[in-house]
Design a protein around this motif. Structure first.
Motif, mmCIF file in Angstrom:
data_model
loop_
_atom_site.group_PDB
_atom_site.id
_atom_site.type_symbol
_atom_site.label_atom_id
_atom_site.label_comp_id
_atom_site.label_asym_id
_atom_site.label_seq_id
_atom_site.Cartn_x
_atom_site.Cartn_y
_atom_site.Cartn_z
ATOM 1 N N ASP A 168 -7.681 -4.825 -3.358
ATOM 2 C CA ASP A 168 -6.233 -4.727 -3.476
ATOM 3 C C ASP A 168 -5.753 -5.772 -4.495
ATOM 4 N N THR B 95 -2.474 -5.991 -5.500
ATOM 5 C CA THR B 95 -1.020 -6.127 -5.385
ATOM 6 C C THR B 95 -0.594 -7.586 -5.551
ATOM 7 N N LEU C 57 1.951 1.562 -12.670
ATOM 8 C CA LEU C 57 1.418 1.119 -11.374
ATOM 9 C C LEU C 57 1.375 2.207 -10.291
ATOM 10 N N PRO C 58 2.390 3.089 -10.181
ATOM 11 C CA PRO C 58 2.319 4.097 -9.106
ATOM 12 C C PRO C 58 1.092 4.989 -9.153
ATOM 13 N N SER D 63 -1.889 3.376 -7.310
ATOM 14 C CA SER D 63 -1.453 2.802 -6.035
ATOM 15 C C SER D 63 -1.597 3.814 -4.911
ATOM 16 N N GLN D 64 -1.699 3.284 -3.696
ATOM 17 C CA GLN D 64 -1.640 4.108 -2.488
ATOM 18 C C GLN D 64 -0.986 3.277 -1.393
ATOM 19 N N LYS E 1 0.140 -0.252 -2.266
ATOM 20 C CA LYS E 1 -0.859 -1.221 -2.720
ATOM 21 C C LYS E 1 -1.416 -0.782 -4.078
ATOM 22 N N VAL E 2 -1.600 -1.749 -4.983
ATOM 23 C CA VAL E 2 -2.080 -1.446 -6.338
ATOM 24 C C VAL E 2 -3.563 -1.782 -6.443
ATOM 25 N N TYR E 3 -4.340 -0.868 -7.065
ATOM 26 C CA TYR E 3 -5.795 -1.045 -7.088
ATOM 27 C C TYR E 3 -6.422 -1.081 -8.478
#
Length: 431
Positions: A112, A114, A127-128, A131-132, A135-137
């Motif tokens: 993660d 984030t 970023l989206p 992300s899930q 949280k940004v990966y």
């Protein structure tokens, strides 16, 4: 930029990155560490990854980056899923952003990022798609590409046409082009995937008209056939055929032939991804300047924009034992210095998703045109980046609609049915 200047920039980008959490098990013991980096085997990815690794290692001699390749497509997807599920993933890996990322269960398999300084230079609107659940990966690998209309600027200049900002403007231009004896729109339906661009590239307009469409579509609360803005892409396909805008032989033409027709000015518009251009420039250099890009026009000139395909993401596997080195590498990947290094190896097909990264002065015109949309904030990611629902038969459906064999309404309804099986396989709520 000189190699020395590039190394200085790279080092500056790295030292501005925080140390993060975790430890480098190899660094303390031996003074050096090796990062394994898994990538797909396409030439663009291989060349991009080599440029990133080589430049990073020049600035960080104690960290070695070793790349390994995997196949693309579904075979590659399965390799990534298997290696993540068995804990056998490389430290860092290159994989799709958007809906395909969601199937990898990133909360369980990836680090993660984030709030981490690694993300300092990543464009916020990227970023989206990495992300899930908030949280940004990942960070972006490569450049974005446009999905819209590639057009011949010489034809436009010759006929004194302006880039259209509404569909009515587009058809008016096409009528003038047809009257001049030039094919207004190029179709290359032998390569069936190319038939989808009028539908997929219209998503910017769908989102502008119905901002909740992606969420409602994913939840089975909205359909293409019952959402006029979403069906419009199918309507465009049908209209282009009905008005005789396509060149003779569009049903048997290939993408390469379509690009050649466009570059030669025998066709004026080609619904296509901008990524088709850089490899083509090697054989027809004039395409770099003669071919431009614009988003598929909607109904309101004031809301004109473009749909973009976001670049892949680069992620850190949760099983890495070299977390700080991996974060250093990702911080470099997401820096202007990395973009400069990649530009030297792979001509960009569109804008970088890194703040401060600039296209070179000699970038292809289509990439510059797409950059203008990004700078103006008038882009939206393609539907496949914001919804996991995409049916396998769209390209066959769009060939039939674009060939006049199926009506636009019927095609939209067929596609709504096509996505059901996949949505159920994914276990999505509402299906």
């Amino acid at each position: 930029m000189t190699g020395a200047a590039l190394a200085v920039l790279a080092m500056a980008a790295l030292t501005s990155c925080g140390s993060g959490s975790g430890s480098d098990s190899g660094t303390a013991a031996t003074g050096s560490v090796t990062l394994k980096f898994l990538i797909d085997n396409s030439s663009a990815t291989v060349n991009t990854a080599k440029a990133l690794a080589d430049t990073f290692m020049q600035a960080n001699p104690r960290i070695k980056v070793e790349t390994e390749t995997r196949p693309g497509g579904s075979e590659g997807d399965n390799i990534v899923k298997t290696r993540l599920s068995t804990g056998d993933m490389s430290d860092v890996f290159w994989y799709n952003s958007g809906s395909l990322l969601q199937a990898l269960n990133p909360a369980q398999t990836m680090v993660d990022l984030t709030g981490d300084p690694v993300l300092a230079n990543v464009a916020k609107d990227f970023l989206p798609v990495v992300s899930q659940d908030g949280k940004v990966y990942g960070v972006p690998g490569g450049t974005a590409m446009g999905g819209g209309i590639l057009y011949n600027r010489k034809v436009y200049e010759q006929l004194k046409l302006e880039v259209p900002k509404t569909w009515a403007d587009f058809t008016a231009n096409s009528d003038k082009i047809k009257a001049a004896g030039i094919a207004p729109v190029i179709g290359t339906f032998k390569d069936t995937w190319t038939s989808q661009l009028f539908v997929l590239g219209d998503y910017y307009n769908v989102q502008a008209a119905v901002p909740t469409f992606a969420q409602d579509y994913t939840a089975n609360k909205a359909k293409f056939a019952t959402t006029p803005a979403a069906q419009t892409g199918f309507d465009h396909l049908a209209e282009v055929h009905a008005k005789g805008y396509l060149q003779e032989g569009f049903g048997s033409a290939t993408a390469d032939q379509g690009m050649k027709l466009l570059a030669e000015g025998k066709g004026a518009h080609y619904p296509m991804l901008s990524s088709q251009l850089p490899p083509f420039v090697a054989t027809m250099p004039q395409a770099a300047t003669d071919i431009g890009f614009f988003g598929i026009p909607g109904t309101d000139a004031a809301k004109n924009g473009a749909t973009i395909w976001e670049p892949a993401g680069i992620y850190i596997a949760k099983t890495t034992e070299n977390l700080e080195a991996a974060k250093k590498f990702l911080a470099f990947v997401a820096s202007p210095a990395a973009a400069d290094a990649v530009t030297k190896a792979v001509p960009p097909a569109g804008p970088y998703r890194i703040t401060g990264a600039k296209l070179p002065d000699d970038a292809i015109q289509a990439a510059k045109d797409l950059q203008a949309y990004v700078d103006e904030g008038t882009t939206a990611p393609a539907l496949e980046f914001v919804s996991p629902v995409k049916g396998p038969s769209l390209e066959q459906i769009t060939v039939a609609v674009g060939s006049g064999l199926t009506s636009a309404a019927e095609g939209a309804a067929q596609y709504d049915k096509d996505v059901e099986k996949q949505a159920k396989q994914l276990g999505l709520a509402g299906w």
